[in-house]
Each structure stands twice: as structure tokens, then as C-alpha cells.
Design a protein around this motif. Sequence first.
Motif, PDB file in Angstrom:
ATOM      1  N   ARG A   1      -3.847   0.068  -9.321  1.00  0.00           N
ATOM      2  CA  ARG A   1      -3.404  -1.056  -8.678  1.00  0.00           C
ATOM      3  C   ARG A   1      -1.780  -1.215  -8.688  1.00  0.00           C
ATOM      4  NH1 ARG A   1      -7.534  -3.443  -5.886  1.00  0.00           N
ATOM      5  NH2 ARG A   1      -9.711  -2.996  -6.434  1.00  0.00           N
ATOM      6  N   ILE A   2      -1.053  -1.414  -8.020  1.00  0.00           N
ATOM      7  CA  ILE A   2       0.362  -1.456  -7.992  1.00  0.00           C
ATOM      8  C   ILE A   2       0.699  -3.224  -7.954  1.00  0.00           C
ATOM      9  CG2 ILE A   2       2.451  -1.032  -7.121  1.00  0.00           C
ATOM     10  CD1 ILE A   2       1.173   1.405  -5.625  1.00  0.00           C
TER      11      ILE A   2
ATOM     12  N   GLU B   1      -1.654  -6.952  -1.468  1.00  0.00           N
ATOM     13  CA  GLU B   1      -2.436  -5.916  -2.310  1.00  0.00           C
ATOM     14  C   GLU B   1      -1.830  -4.547  -2.057  1.00  0.00           C
ATOM     15  OE1 GLU B   1      -6.928  -6.268  -2.859  1.00  0.00           O
ATOM     16  OE2 GLU B   1      -6.428  -7.266  -0.898  1.00  0.00           O
ATOM     17  N   ARG B   2      -1.735  -3.789  -3.244  1.00  0.00           N
ATOM     18  CA  ARG B   2      -1.050  -2.218  -3.021  1.00  0.00           C
ATOM     19  C   ARG B   2      -2.027  -1.337  -3.901  1.00  0.00           C
ATOM     20  NH1 ARG B   2       5.002  -4.585  -3.479  1.00  0.00           N
ATOM     21  NH2 ARG B   2       4.131  -5.164  -5.597  1.00  0.00           N
ATOM     22  N   VAL B   3      -2.447  -0.312  -3.395  1.00  0.00           N
ATOM     23  CA  VAL B   3      -3.137   0.643  -4.373  1.00  0.00           C
ATOM     24  C   VAL B   3      -2.789   1.970  -4.073  1.00  0.00           C
ATOM     25  CG1 VAL B   3      -5.244  -1.001  -4.657  1.00  0.00           C
ATOM     26  CG2 VAL B   3      -5.045   0.721  -2.840  1.00  0.00           C
ATOM     27  N   LEU B   4      -2.842   2.787  -5.178  1.00  0.00           N
ATOM     28  CA  LEU B   4      -2.647   4.374  -5.003  1.00  0.00           C
ATOM     29  C   LEU B   4      -4.191   5.061  -5.141  1.00  0.00           C
ATOM     30  CD1 LEU B   4      -1.334   7.047  -5.425  1.00  0.00           C
ATOM     31  CD2 LEU B   4      -1.116   6.631  -7.689  1.00  0.00           C
TER      32      LEU B   4
ATOM     33  N   ARG C   1       8.533   8.299   8.292  1.00  0.00           N
ATOM     34  CA  ARG C   1       7.988   7.097   7.869  1.00  0.00           C
ATOM     35  C   ARG C   1       8.584   6.611   6.331  1.00  0.00           C
ATOM     36  NH1 ARG C   1       2.631   6.563   7.918  1.00  0.00           N
ATOM     37  NH2 ARG C   1       2.820   4.235   7.608  1.00  0.00           N
ATOM     38  N   LYS C   2       8.530   5.499   6.135  1.00  0.00           N
ATOM     39  CA  LYS C   2       9.021   5.122   4.686  1.00  0.00           C
ATOM     40  C   LYS C   2       8.060   3.667   4.616  1.00  0.00           C
ATOM     41  CE  LYS C   2      13.036   2.805   5.568  1.00  0.00           C
ATOM     42  NZ  LYS C   2      14.478   2.540   5.083  1.00  0.00           N
ATOM     43  N   ILE C   3       7.595   3.640   3.414  1.00  0.00           N
ATOM     44  CA  ILE C   3       6.986   2.385   2.867  1.00  0.00           C
ATOM     45  C   ILE C   3       8.072   1.722   1.562  1.00  0.00           C
ATOM     46  CG2 ILE C   3       5.146   1.164   1.672  1.00  0.00           C
ATOM     47  CD1 ILE C   3       3.461   2.757   2.860  1.00  0.00           C
ATOM     48  N   ALA C   4       8.389   0.595   1.620  1.00  0.00           N
ATOM     49  CA  ALA C   4       8.976  -0.306   0.659  1.00  0.00           C
ATOM     50  C   ALA C   4       8.031  -1.102  -0.354  1.00  0.00           C
ATOM     51  CB  ALA C   4      10.413  -0.541   1.007  1.00  0.00           C
ATOM     52  N   LEU C   5       7.700  -0.880  -1.669  1.00  0.00           N
ATOM     53  CA  LEU C   5       7.042  -1.650  -2.218  1.00  0.00           C
ATOM     54  C   LEU C   5       7.967  -2.237  -3.287  1.00  0.00           C
ATOM     55  CD1 LEU C   5       4.321   0.992  -3.409  1.00  0.00           C
ATOM     56  CD2 LEU C   5       4.474  -0.737  -1.149  1.00  0.00           C
TER      57      LEU C   5
END
Length: 135
Positions: A14-15, A58-61, A109-113
Amino acid sequence: MRKLLIPGEQILLRIGQHRGRATWICVLAIGFALLAPITAGLSLLMSVAMLAQLFGVERVLTNFRVIERRSGFFGRKLQEIALRDIQAVEINRSGLRWGTIRIFADSGRKIALDYVDGPERVKRAIDQARLAPNT
């Protein structure tokens, strides 16, 4: 978050957001709420929106992908990138223990956390998961 998982998919990490940011947002929300008698409903609306932004992320790997779900006062957003599509992961350190992780996919594509607590640890976990032989 578990509803988004496909059969065989497991959450590896969980990030979380950095606690310093959470504290800052809570202080601002309380400040806006205390201003309520002066600015009426606007300050209350701002405090509720800020808290929704904080607690709605919510962010998960997982063993298949990186997922970010944002549920806020004004809508919802879901982003994901499959581990097999990740081309690069980079860190932009913003503070003593937090930073932004940018995940780039082969497709462009990209995601910025943002405001990730312990970004090096999270990057290492993403790299280990994407380079594992079983993905």
C-alpha cells in the motif's frame, strides 16, 4: 480497493501519503473551519474538500499493476499501469521523507504519485515486482 483486483492478483504494497502532508491538510482544514463564522459556508466547504482529498486517495502495488484511485468531493478517478508495461520509474524528492514517483509506460502513458512516504522504498518494490520472472 479489493473490488478492483482480478483473480490471482494480490496487493504487495500500500503506497501511503506522507504524514507531514496529512498533518498540514488537517491543520488547514481546521483553520478553515474556525473561519466559518467570518466566511460562512465557504470555509466549511473548503475544509471538507481538503479532507476528502486527503482521505480519498488509495494507491497499491499488486503483483500485476500499480493502481491509484482518487475519490473526492467532486468526483472519482482511477489510473493503473500494468507492471509488464512499465518502462521507467523515477523519483523527484520534495522533502525529507517524501517525494513524487513518476511511472512511465511503453505506450507513453504516465502516472504521478504525489507526496509518497518513503519514495525509494516504493520504487524498489515496483522495480522488484516488475522484474520478477513470474509477471
